[in-house]
Design a protein around this motif. Sequence first.
Motif, PDB file in Angstrom:
ATOM      1  N   VAL A 142      -7.292   0.089  -5.281  1.00 35.22           N
ATOM      2  CA  VAL A 142      -6.376  -1.052  -5.182  1.00 35.22           C
ATOM      3  C   VAL A 142      -7.238  -2.289  -4.963  1.00 35.22           C
ATOM      4  O   VAL A 142      -8.036  -2.328  -4.022  1.00 35.22           O
ATOM      5  CB  VAL A 142      -5.372  -0.888  -4.021  1.00 35.22           C
ATOM      6  CG1 VAL A 142      -4.452  -2.104  -3.928  1.00 35.22           C
ATOM      7  CG2 VAL A 142      -4.546   0.385  -4.207  1.00 35.22           C
ATOM      8  N   VAL A 143      -7.093  -3.259  -5.852  1.00 35.11           N
ATOM      9  CA  VAL A 143      -7.969  -4.436  -5.846  1.00 35.11           C
ATOM     10  C   VAL A 143      -7.134  -5.707  -5.866  1.00 35.11           C
ATOM     11  O   VAL A 143      -6.172  -5.808  -6.640  1.00 35.11           O
ATOM     12  CB  VAL A 143      -8.877  -4.453  -7.101  1.00 35.11           C
ATOM     13  CG1 VAL A 143      -9.758  -5.692  -7.121  1.00 35.11           C
ATOM     14  CG2 VAL A 143      -9.720  -3.193  -7.186  1.00 35.11           C
ATOM     15  N   PHE A 163       0.817  -1.210   0.000  1.00 38.53           N
ATOM     16  CA  PHE A 163       0.000   0.000   0.000  1.00 38.53           C
ATOM     17  C   PHE A 163       0.857   1.269   0.000  1.00 38.53           C
ATOM     18  O   PHE A 163       0.454   2.287  -0.569  1.00 38.53           O
ATOM     19  CB  PHE A 163      -0.998  -0.056   1.170  1.00 38.53           C
ATOM     20  CG  PHE A 163      -2.061  -1.078   0.883  1.00 38.53           C
ATOM     21  CD1 PHE A 163      -3.174  -0.738   0.132  1.00 38.53           C
ATOM     22  CD2 PHE A 163      -1.910  -2.393   1.281  1.00 38.53           C
ATOM     23  CE1 PHE A 163      -4.131  -1.683  -0.191  1.00 38.53           C
ATOM     24  CE2 PHE A 163      -2.867  -3.352   0.963  1.00 38.53           C
ATOM     25  CZ  PHE A 163      -3.974  -2.997   0.219  1.00 38.53           C
ATOM     26  N   LEU A 164       2.028   1.178   0.580  1.00 40.23           N
ATOM     27  CA  LEU A 164       2.958   2.299   0.479  1.00 40.23           C
ATOM     28  C   LEU A 164       3.386   2.472  -0.977  1.00 40.23           C
ATOM     29  O   LEU A 164       3.395   3.586  -1.518  1.00 40.23           O
ATOM     30  CB  LEU A 164       4.171   2.034   1.384  1.00 40.23           C
ATOM     31  CG  LEU A 164       5.237   3.111   1.433  1.00 40.23           C
ATOM     32  CD1 LEU A 164       4.646   4.459   1.824  1.00 40.23           C
ATOM     33  CD2 LEU A 164       6.343   2.716   2.411  1.00 40.23           C
ATOM     34  N   LEU A 176      -5.689   0.878 -10.053  1.00 43.43           N
ATOM     35  CA  LEU A 176      -6.509   1.379 -11.166  1.00 43.43           C
ATOM     36  C   LEU A 176      -6.843   2.847 -10.934  1.00 43.43           C
ATOM     37  O   LEU A 176      -7.205   3.241  -9.816  1.00 43.43           O
ATOM     38  CB  LEU A 176      -7.820   0.598 -11.235  1.00 43.43           C
ATOM     39  CG  LEU A 176      -7.693  -0.900 -11.521  1.00 43.43           C
ATOM     40  CD1 LEU A 176      -8.783  -1.678 -10.804  1.00 43.43           C
ATOM     41  CD2 LEU A 176      -7.754  -1.157 -13.011  1.00 43.43           C
ATOM     42  N   GLY A 177      -6.771   3.643 -11.999  1.00 41.86           N
ATOM     43  CA  GLY A 177      -7.139   5.045 -11.866  1.00 41.86           C
ATOM     44  C   GLY A 177      -7.190   5.728 -13.216  1.00 41.86           C
ATOM     45  O   GLY A 177      -6.967   5.110 -14.261  1.00 41.86           O
ATOM     46  N   GLY A 178      -7.515   7.022 -13.172  1.00 33.94           N
ATOM     47  CA  GLY A 178      -7.565   7.788 -14.408  1.00 33.94           C
ATOM     48  C   GLY A 178      -8.958   7.914 -14.979  1.00 33.94           C
ATOM     49  O   GLY A 178      -9.137   8.512 -16.048  1.00 33.94           O
TER      50      GLY A 178
END
Length: 114
Positions: free
Chosen positions: A84-85, A65-66, A104-106
Amino acid sequence: MKDCLFCKIIAGEIPSRKVYEDKRLFAFEDIKPQAPTHILIVPKQHLETLLEISDAHNELIGSVFLAASKIARKQGIAQSGFRVVANCNQDAGQTVFHIHFHLLGGRPMAWPPG
Ligand code: AMP
Ligand code: ZN
């Protein structure tokens, strides 16, 4: 681990688009992105599913996670948001049996997930 796709990617035997590496983790772009940013954060240690995680892996899982927040900042998705999956076994759709965390993002994402 012989015949493990992600062990081979970590060893450099199969090419990948690496975005991050430290002593515990290797991260690279997903080959079939589900969002404008889709990165897989993969522990170097071969564990088949989340069910194999024990107290011995506390630092390893904390480091995931960091790394996720460091990578999200670098990719420019930290402020807009990201997910985060980790998929475990059949109902969650796990296809590669070496634990990994999707970053995942954006784009905006729906909840609950499908
Ligand atoms: P999961 O379905 O949660 O087990 O996630 C496995 C992920 O690995 C999927 O999102 C795939 O697109 C991805 N994947 C499979 N093969 C490769 C590869 N050679 N390079 C990068 N990503 C891959
Ligand atoms: Zn492996």
